[in-house]
Design a protein around this motif. Structure first.
Motif, PDB file in Angstrom:
ATOM      1  N   LEU A 123      -7.501 -31.926  -9.614  1.00  0.00           N
ATOM      2  CA  LEU A 123      -6.661 -32.971  -9.020  1.00  0.00           C
ATOM      3  C   LEU A 123      -7.548 -33.847  -8.156  1.00  0.00           C
ATOM      4  N   ILE A 124      -7.508 -35.158  -8.401  1.00  0.00           N
ATOM      5  CA  ILE A 124      -8.398 -36.082  -7.700  1.00  0.00           C
ATOM      6  C   ILE A 124      -7.586 -37.117  -6.929  1.00  0.00           C
ATOM      7  N   PHE A 125      -7.870 -37.222  -5.636  1.00  0.00           N
ATOM      8  CA  PHE A 125      -7.332 -38.273  -4.781  1.00  0.00           C
ATOM      9  C   PHE A 125      -8.433 -39.314  -4.617  1.00  0.00           C
ATOM     10  N   GLY A 126      -8.270 -40.455  -5.179  1.00  0.00           N
ATOM     11  CA  GLY A 126      -9.313 -41.477  -5.086  1.00  0.00           C
ATOM     12  C   GLY A 126      -8.805 -42.780  -5.660  1.00  0.00           C
ATOM     13  N   ASN A 127      -9.361 -43.169  -6.806  1.00  0.00           N
ATOM     14  CA  ASN A 127      -8.875 -44.356  -7.507  1.00  0.00           C
ATOM     15  C   ASN A 127      -7.591 -43.960  -8.224  1.00  0.00           C
ATOM     16  N   GLY A 128      -6.512 -43.917  -7.469  1.00  0.00           N
ATOM     17  CA  GLY A 128      -5.270 -43.315  -7.925  1.00  0.00           C
ATOM     18  C   GLY A 128      -5.283 -41.835  -7.629  1.00  0.00           C
ATOM     19  N   VAL A 129      -4.218 -41.152  -8.048  1.00  0.00           N
ATOM     20  CA  VAL A 129      -4.138 -39.700  -7.919  1.00  0.00           C
ATOM     21  C   VAL A 129      -3.885 -39.163  -9.320  1.00  0.00           C
ATOM     22  N   HIS A 130      -4.791 -38.327  -9.820  1.00  0.00           N
ATOM     23  CA  HIS A 130      -4.657 -37.896 -11.203  1.00  0.00           C
ATOM     24  C   HIS A 130      -5.185 -36.484 -11.427  1.00  0.00           C
ATOM     25  N   LEU A 131      -4.681 -35.873 -12.492  1.00  0.00           N
ATOM     26  CA  LEU A 131      -5.174 -34.608 -12.999  1.00  0.00           C
ATOM     27  C   LEU A 131      -6.100 -34.888 -14.178  1.00  0.00           C
ATOM     28  N   ARG A 132      -7.197 -34.149 -14.251  1.00  0.00           N
ATOM     29  CA  ARG A 132      -8.099 -34.294 -15.382  1.00  0.00           C
ATOM     30  C   ARG A 132      -8.634 -32.925 -15.783  1.00  0.00           C
ATOM     31  N   SER A 133      -9.051 -32.834 -17.023  1.00  0.00           N
ATOM     32  CA  SER A 133      -9.681 -31.628 -17.543  1.00  0.00           C
ATOM     33  C   SER A 133     -11.012 -31.380 -16.841  1.00  0.00           C
ATOM     34  N   ASN A 134     -11.356 -30.116 -16.684  1.00  0.00           N
ATOM     35  CA  ASN A 134     -12.671 -29.788 -16.146  1.00  0.00           C
ATOM     36  C   ASN A 134     -13.703 -29.588 -17.261  1.00  0.00           C
ATOM     37  N   GLY A 135     -13.275 -29.788 -18.519  1.00  0.00           N
ATOM     38  CA  GLY A 135     -14.167 -29.550 -19.637  1.00  0.00           C
ATOM     39  C   GLY A 135     -15.228 -30.625 -19.796  1.00  0.00           C
ATOM     40  N   ILE A 136     -16.406 -30.216 -20.273  1.00  0.00           N
ATOM     41  CA  ILE A 136     -17.510 -31.145 -20.527  1.00  0.00           C
ATOM     42  C   ILE A 136     -17.732 -31.222 -22.036  1.00  0.00           C
ATOM     43  N   ASP A 137     -17.602 -32.433 -22.588  1.00  0.00           N
ATOM     44  CA  ASP A 137     -17.936 -32.652 -23.987  1.00  0.00           C
ATOM     45  C   ASP A 137     -18.997 -33.743 -24.049  1.00  0.00           C
TER      46      ASP A 137
ATOM     47  N   ALA B 114      -0.371 -39.427 -11.307  1.00  0.00           N
ATOM     48  CA  ALA B 114       0.900 -39.171 -10.644  1.00  0.00           C
ATOM     49  C   ALA B 114       1.756 -40.425 -10.676  1.00  0.00           C
ATOM     50  N   ASP B 115       3.063 -40.233 -10.806  1.00  0.00           N
ATOM     51  CA  ASP B 115       3.980 -41.370 -10.824  1.00  0.00           C
ATOM     52  C   ASP B 115       3.781 -42.235  -9.588  1.00  0.00           C
ATOM     53  N   GLY B 116       3.634 -43.537  -9.813  1.00  0.00           N
ATOM     54  CA  GLY B 116       3.481 -44.486  -8.717  1.00  0.00           C
ATOM     55  C   GLY B 116       2.082 -44.602  -8.175  1.00  0.00           C
TER      56      GLY B 116
ATOM     57  N   THR C 274       0.687 -51.704  -9.013  1.00  0.00           N
ATOM     58  CA  THR C 274      -0.054 -52.600  -8.121  1.00  0.00           C
ATOM     59  C   THR C 274      -0.090 -52.071  -6.691  1.00  0.00           C
ATOM     60  N   ASP C 275       0.865 -51.262  -6.313  1.00  0.00           N
ATOM     61  CA  ASP C 275       0.911 -50.736  -4.944  1.00  0.00           C
ATOM     62  C   ASP C 275       0.498 -49.273  -4.888  1.00  0.00           C
ATOM     63  N   TRP C 276      -0.320 -48.828  -5.832  1.00  0.00           N
ATOM     64  CA  TRP C 276      -0.694 -47.427  -5.889  1.00  0.00           C
ATOM     65  C   TRP C 276      -1.396 -46.959  -4.625  1.00  0.00           C
ATOM     66  N   MET C 277      -2.205 -47.831  -4.019  1.00  0.00           N
ATOM     67  CA  MET C 277      -2.939 -47.429  -2.819  1.00  0.00           C
ATOM     68  C   MET C 277      -1.986 -47.217  -1.645  1.00  0.00           C
ATOM     69  N   VAL C 278      -0.962 -48.045  -1.552  1.00  0.00           N
ATOM     70  CA  VAL C 278       0.047 -47.877  -0.503  1.00  0.00           C
ATOM     71  C   VAL C 278       0.759 -46.537  -0.684  1.00  0.00           C
ATOM     72  N   GLN C 279       1.137 -46.233  -1.928  1.00  0.00           N
ATOM     73  CA  GLN C 279       1.829 -44.980  -2.211  1.00  0.00           C
ATOM     74  C   GLN C 279       0.937 -43.773  -1.899  1.00  0.00           C
ATOM     75  N   ARG C 280      -0.333 -43.873  -2.244  1.00  0.00           N
ATOM     76  CA  ARG C 280      -1.247 -42.765  -1.978  1.00  0.00           C
ATOM     77  C   ARG C 280      -1.406 -42.539  -0.486  1.00  0.00           C
TER      78      ARG C 280
END
Length: 230
Positions: free
Chosen positions: A39-53, A72-74, A81-87
């Motif tokens: 889970l990353i809080f940064g340029n948006g808030v998102h889940l990503r795989s930890n896998g390396i390909d 994440a929603d919003g 456009t207001d993702w930073m405010v929501q975060r």
């Protein structure tokens, strides 16, 4: 505590990617040998795989994000456009990647046909938030962790998607005997009367059911037959 909502199908794609990989991004403690979600809080808030390909960088930054990640929603910089405010409303200035151990729990919900994955986070812990306020019965009886190593039985007074308001009900009172600080004359009078001067004549009762209604995280509510550890 903040509740994050993700599309289950997009999270499923990240899980599939992680499980298809043979090597994984390290966490703070070093190498990792199994698939997981980050889970990353940064340029948006998102889940990503930890896998390396072959297309995955070994460096995770809060500035880089890919549209295929599960946002994440919003809080999707590619859509909101207001993702930073929501975060900032949810997490203030908190940023960074957080390795999680939620992959298996999330997979169970996906297998059950859950359309939305909800996570609860307070900045220090991240857990799958399975139930909604509508899943609980107002006026129903539940248990919550007491903070004393056990549980309190409570009546649910009100609930929202994050917290519940509960009132203790049906708990045993706690009795404690206090030392009798009887004055010397009292002890002498007691001796003359032949009744003795007790050193434990005062009692103090702490009735847990007299506590005012209080707030607990919604997912702290347990059905009476739920055997989760307190």
């Amino acid at each position: 505590m903040a509740i994050l909502k993700f599309s289950a199908s997009v999270v499923a794609a990240q899980i599939t990617h992680a499980r298809a990989c043979q090597t994984f991004l390290p966490n703070w403690n070093g190498p990792v040998d199994r698939p997981a979600l980050i889970l990353i809080f940064g340029n948006g808030v998102h889940l990503r795989s930890n896998g390396i390909d072959g297309t995955t960088t070994r460096i995770v930054t809060t500035e880089q994000a890919d549209p295929s990640f599960a946002f994440a929603d919003g809080m999707n910089p590619f859509r909101n456009t207001d993702w930073m405010v929501q975060r900032r409303m949810a997490f203030r200035d908190l940023t960074g990647p957080f390795y999680t151990d939620i992959l298996d729990d999330v997979q169970v919900l996906i297998d059950r046909g859950q359309g939305t994955i909800r996570l609860a986070t307070d900045g220090h812990s991240i857990r799958v938030f399975v139930r909604r306020a509508s899943d609980y019965l107002i006026g129903g009886t539940y248990e919550v962790p007491s903070g004393l190593g056990g549980t309190f039985r409570v009546i649910l007074k009100d609930a929202c998607d994050t917290f519940a308001i509960v009132q203790n009900c049906g708990n045993s009172a706690f009795w404690e005997y206090e030392e009798d600080e009887a004055a010397p004359m009292s002890r002498e009078r007691a001796a003359r009367q032949g009744i003795g001067a007790s050193t434990h004549s005062h009692k103090r009762c702490e009735d847990f059911d007299e506590m005012l209604p209080y707030r607990v995280p919604l997912d702290a509510l347990m059905e009476l037959d739920d055997r989760r550890a307190a």
